[in-house]
Design a protein around this motif. Structure first.
Motif, PDB file in Angstrom:
ATOM      1  N   VAL A 107       0.849  -1.196   0.000  1.00 53.54           N
ATOM      2  CA  VAL A 107       0.000   0.000   0.000  1.00 53.54           C
ATOM      3  C   VAL A 107       0.885   1.247   0.000  1.00 53.54           C
ATOM      4  O   VAL A 107       1.909   1.292   0.685  1.00 53.54           O
ATOM      5  N   PRO A 108       0.508   2.285  -0.761  1.00 56.49           N
ATOM      6  CA  PRO A 108       1.292   3.523  -0.742  1.00 56.49           C
ATOM      7  C   PRO A 108       1.264   4.183   0.639  1.00 56.49           C
ATOM      8  O   PRO A 108       0.373   3.941   1.445  1.00 56.49           O
ATOM      9  N   THR A 109       2.227   5.008   0.875  1.00 60.16           N
ATOM     10  CA  THR A 109       2.324   5.709   2.143  1.00 60.16           C
ATOM     11  C   THR A 109       1.068   6.558   2.369  1.00 60.16           C
ATOM     12  O   THR A 109       0.578   7.210   1.460  1.00 60.16           O
ATOM     13  N   GLY A 110       0.574   6.518   3.601  1.00 61.45           N
ATOM     14  CA  GLY A 110      -0.602   7.293   3.950  1.00 61.45           C
ATOM     15  C   GLY A 110      -1.892   6.491   3.969  1.00 61.45           C
ATOM     16  O   GLY A 110      -2.930   7.010   4.374  1.00 61.45           O
ATOM     17  N   TYR A 111      -1.850   5.256   3.505  1.00 64.49           N
ATOM     18  CA  TYR A 111      -3.030   4.393   3.505  1.00 64.49           C
ATOM     19  C   TYR A 111      -2.804   3.249   4.478  1.00 64.49           C
ATOM     20  O   TYR A 111      -1.677   2.862   4.756  1.00 64.49           O
ATOM     21  N   THR A 112      -3.902   2.674   4.972  1.00 65.63           N
ATOM     22  CA  THR A 112      -3.785   1.532   5.874  1.00 65.63           C
ATOM     23  C   THR A 112      -4.069   0.244   5.111  1.00 65.63           C
ATOM     24  O   THR A 112      -4.784   0.244   4.117  1.00 65.63           O
ATOM     25  N   GLY A 113      -3.499  -0.837   5.615  1.00 64.89           N
ATOM     26  CA  GLY A 113      -3.639  -2.139   4.982  1.00 64.89           C
ATOM     27  C   GLY A 113      -2.304  -2.597   4.443  1.00 64.89           C
ATOM     28  O   GLY A 113      -1.282  -1.937   4.608  1.00 64.89           O
TER      29      GLY A 113
END
Length: 135
Positions: A107-113
């Motif tokens: 997942v890209p930085t800033g997202y959860t998971g």
């Protein structure tokens, strides 16, 4: 009373069977036909596997997006998508014949998971020359 038979009467009857030459001609025709058909069969087999891979990737990516839309986060794994009934089962990578070889894109930085996207675990190239890992 039985008619008299000569020991030479069987020699005048036609022989029912194939000669070696006839069998060789038939085998040559069959092998020629196989030489023409076999490459097309294997090309179609590869094309079918690529089509199934594209469809599995498209469907799984749609499911990941729907999961994100419903929960506001990305799934932790493909298993979570199955547990939450977004998928019936983890799709099989047709090139590796396994559902354990998927490469997970983080997942890209800033997202959860943990699962943002998946790629094929096959190391080869497609018929167009592009690596399967880039699809």
């Amino acid at each position: 009373m039985r008619p008299k038979t000569s020991k030479f009467t069987t020699a005048t009857k036609p022989w029912a069977g194939f000669t070696l030459i006839e069998l060789m001609v038939v085998l040559a025709i069959i092998s020629t036909l196989l030489l023409l058909v076999t490459p097309r069969y294997f090309d179609q087999l590869e094309a079918a596997k690529e089509t199934v891979l594209r469809d599995n990737l498209r469907t799984t990516r749609e499911v990941i997006d729907k999961f994100y839309g419903d929960t506001g986060r990305y799934p932790e794994s493909l298993g979570e998508l199955v547990e939450k009934k977004y998928l019936r089962s983890i799709p099989i990578d047709p090139l590796t014949d396994s559902n354990n070889t998927w490469q997970v894109v983080p997942v890209p930085t800033g997202y959860t998971g943990a699962l943002y996207d998946i790629r094929s675990g096959h190391t080869g190239n497609a018929r167009d020359g592009k690596p399967y890992a880039q699809w």
